[in-house]
Every structure is written in structure tokens, then in C-alpha cells.
Scaffold this motif. Structure first.
Motif, PDB file in Angstrom:
ATOM      1  N   ASN A   1      31.791  11.323 -11.064  1.00 56.73           N
ATOM      2  CA  ASN A   1      31.216  10.157 -11.738  1.00 56.73           C
ATOM      3  C   ASN A   1      29.726   9.895 -10.934  1.00 56.73           C
ATOM      4  O   ASN A   1      29.487   8.839 -10.623  1.00 56.73           O
ATOM      5  CB  ASN A   1      32.456   9.330 -11.330  1.00 56.73           C
ATOM      6  CG  ASN A   1      33.184   9.024 -10.374  1.00 56.73           C
ATOM      7  OD1 ASN A   1      32.877   9.359  -9.608  1.00 56.73           O
ATOM      8  ND2 ASN A   1      32.958   7.037  -9.695  1.00 56.73           N
ATOM      9  N   LEU A   2      29.704  10.639  -9.345  1.00 62.31           N
ATOM     10  CA  LEU A   2      28.406   9.843  -8.690  1.00 62.31           C
ATOM     11  C   LEU A   2      27.316  10.820  -9.405  1.00 62.31           C
ATOM     12  O   LEU A   2      26.978  11.425 -10.775  1.00 62.31           O
ATOM     13  CB  LEU A   2      28.225  10.576  -7.383  1.00 62.31           C
ATOM     14  CG  LEU A   2      29.883  10.470  -7.164  1.00 62.31           C
ATOM     15  CD1 LEU A   2      30.121  11.134  -5.388  1.00 62.31           C
ATOM     16  CD2 LEU A   2      29.710   8.693  -6.428  1.00 62.31           C
ATOM     17  N   SER A   3      25.583  10.024  -9.185  1.00 64.47           N
ATOM     18  CA  SER A   3      24.901  10.460  -9.375  1.00 64.47           C
ATOM     19  C   SER A   3      24.078  10.523  -8.688  1.00 64.47           C
ATOM     20  O   SER A   3      23.577   9.515  -7.291  1.00 64.47           O
ATOM     21  CB  SER A   3      24.273   9.673 -10.523  1.00 64.47           C
ATOM     22  OG  SER A   3      23.692   8.439 -10.303  1.00 64.47           O
TER      23      SER A   3
ATOM     24  N   SER B   1      26.693   5.311  -8.089  1.00 65.72           N
ATOM     25  CA  SER B   1      27.979   5.175  -8.948  1.00 65.72           C
ATOM     26  C   SER B   1      27.979   3.868  -9.927  1.00 65.72           C
ATOM     27  O   SER B   1      28.080   2.958  -9.070  1.00 65.72           O
ATOM     28  CB  SER B   1      29.354   5.794  -8.442  1.00 65.72           C
ATOM     29  OG  SER B   1      30.200   5.744  -9.138  1.00 65.72           O
TER      30      SER B   1
ATOM     31  N   LEU C   1      33.448   3.399  -9.172  1.00 65.96           N
ATOM     32  CA  LEU C   1      33.671   3.780  -8.194  1.00 65.96           C
ATOM     33  C   LEU C   1      35.708   4.295  -8.662  1.00 65.96           C
ATOM     34  O   LEU C   1      36.556   3.228  -9.057  1.00 65.96           O
ATOM     35  CB  LEU C   1      33.628   3.205  -6.707  1.00 65.96           C
ATOM     36  CG  LEU C   1      32.416   2.856  -5.902  1.00 65.96           C
ATOM     37  CD1 LEU C   1      32.456   2.289  -4.719  1.00 65.96           C
ATOM     38  CD2 LEU C   1      31.955   4.467  -5.430  1.00 65.96           C
TER      39      LEU C   1
ATOM     40  N   ASP D   1      37.056   8.727  -4.312  1.00 69.91           N
ATOM     41  CA  ASP D   1      35.284   8.904  -3.938  1.00 69.91           C
ATOM     42  C   ASP D   1      36.035   8.510  -2.647  1.00 69.91           C
ATOM     43  O   ASP D   1      33.993   8.329  -2.249  1.00 69.91           O
ATOM     44  CB  ASP D   1      34.023   7.847  -5.067  1.00 69.91           C
ATOM     45  CG  ASP D   1      34.241   8.330  -6.560  1.00 69.91           C
ATOM     46  OD1 ASP D   1      34.635   7.422  -7.487  1.00 69.91           O
ATOM     47  OD2 ASP D   1      33.486   8.861  -6.633  1.00 69.91           O
TER      48      ASP D   1
END
Lengths: 113, 116
Positions: A63-65, A78, A81, A85
Motif C-alpha cells: 500500500n505504499l507508492s 501512503s 498506513l 508498515d
């Protein structure tokens, strides 16, 4: 000489909150840029790398970019979070050629509550 | 799959003695290796690198040896000092075949403790 800066050094965020970690490099042009996560006592896990502005490759689904809005700026984000994470996030740069060492920032310690 | 790992998680060494840290890799196509030093709470610091066309490379108080036959490399630190206490890990350049250089695969590291 080249330098790399990461901030913040530590961050405590609640679950579900957004995230933005920033990394900038000085003293070179068109570097390769990288985001890693390091779990305690573990090796580095490559999250994203970039060979140029707007060019992002992801190594693991999550779910990170990441974004690279400028040549020497790399941002890890994100929208929401997760507890998982939490970790130590490292930014690195290298010259844009094969077989070059990566040089790391001092990292961001992220704790999710 | 390919793996880069370390044999010993902790190495205690007397100040002034030499330290040897070992690393094994399984990807015979790897052509570039790096040793990093990481102090607590800080980012990894580049120590020395070696390309696969070399067997040995020396820096200031450090020597890296590469044995491609058994896919093993080591870092030797001469006259270990208290400031050498840190985690040391090796990294393997996984960039080949990706069309992009310098993607590293790193071992988890060896904790070096320098005793007075």
C-alpha cells in the motif's frame, strides 16, 4: 561531493493515516534513486527504484507508492498506513551506470500505532 | 532462489586484532559486490566494492576477497578499532537481466563487537 538527505528522522503515525517521506540528493544529476525498508535484524527490502523523473519501478506489491517529481527528489507515500508498515525506511542513490555502489541516507524510523 | 547471506550473526574481536566477516552468494552470474557498515540507527555506509573480474581489493584497513569458485566473499578489517563496532553486510548487484543496474540484494548482516 554528493549528499543525500532524508526526513523526518523519526515518525509516529496512527493506523489509517497518510504518509509522506522525502529524500533529496545534492551534488549530482540524474541519479538512480531507491527506497528500501529494513526490518529489525533483517536485510534491506527494495521497495521502489527510479532511473529518472516520473519513472518508478516497484519491487513488491504493497500500500505504499513512490514519486519522483524532480530529478533529485524521491518521495515515499501512503494513503492509509497499516501496522505492518512500521520499520526503518532508507533512501539511496547511485550513479546511473552499471556496477555502481548505492549511497544511503540516515533513514526514517516509522512507528505505526 | 538466489540468496546472499552471512555465515555468522555476531563476531566479537579484541581491539587491535583483525576481523574477518564472511558472505556467501548463490547467483553465479553476479558480477558486482559491495560491503556496507551500518551503525545503530543510521543508514548503511559504503566500505568497499569488488567486481567479478577481481579476486581481491584493498582499501584503508579493509580488504575484500572474492572466491567465485565457491561463491564466497569476505571482508577483512585490519587492527580493529572500537569505531568498527557495527553491523556489516554484503550486497549483490541484481541489476543484470532487469535492464537496470544497481538493484541490490543484501544479506542480513554480521554484528561486529570490538572488545577493549
Amino acid at each position: 561531493s554528493q549528499t543525500i538527505h532524508q526526513w523526518p528522522a523519526t515518525l509516529v503515525q496512527p493506523v489509517g493515516s497518510p504518509l509522506s517521506l522525502e529524500c533529496t540528493v545534492e551534488g549530482t544529476s540524474n541519479p538512480n534513486l531507491y527506497w528500501y525498508r529494513q526490518a529489525a535484524g533483517r536485510g534491506l527490502q527494495l521497495l521502489f527504484y527510479s532511473v529518472g523523473i516520473g519513472q518508478i519501478s516497484s519491487e513488491v506489491p504493497q500500500n505504499l507508492s513512490a514519486s519522483r517529481p524532480q530529478d533529485r527528489q524521491f518521495i515515499l507515500s501512503s494513503k492509509k498506513l497499516l501496522l505492518s508498515d512500521s520499520g526503518f525506511y532508507l533512501c539511496a542513490w547511485s550513479f546511473g551506470a552499471d556496477n555502481q555502489p548505492q549511497h544511503f541516507g540516515d533513514g526514517t524510523r516509522l512507528s505505526i500505532l | 532462489g538466489e540468496n546472499v547471506g552471512l555465515h555468522l550473526p555476531t563476531l566479537s574481536v579484541q581491539e587491535g586484532d583483525n576481523s574477518i566477516i564472511n558472505c556467501a552468494y548463490s547467483n553465479s552470474a553476479s558480477d558486482y559486490f559491495i560491503w556496507y557498515k551500518q551503525e545503530s540507527g543510521k543508514g548503511p555506509q559504503f566500505i568497499i566494492d569488488i567486481r567479478s573480474n577481481m579476486d581481491k581489493r584493498q582499501g584503508q584497513r579493509v580488504t575484500v576477497l572474492l572466491n567465485k569458485t565457491v561463491k564466497h566473499l569476505s571482508l577483512q578489517i585490519a587492527a580493529t578499532q572500537p569505531g568498527d563496532s557495527a553491523v556489516y553486510f554484503c550486497a549483490e548487484n541484481m541489476g543484470w537481466g532487469k535492464g537496470f543496474g544497481n538493484v541490490l540484494h543484501c544479506g542480513s548482516g554480521t554484528q561486529v563487537i570490538v572488545l577493549p
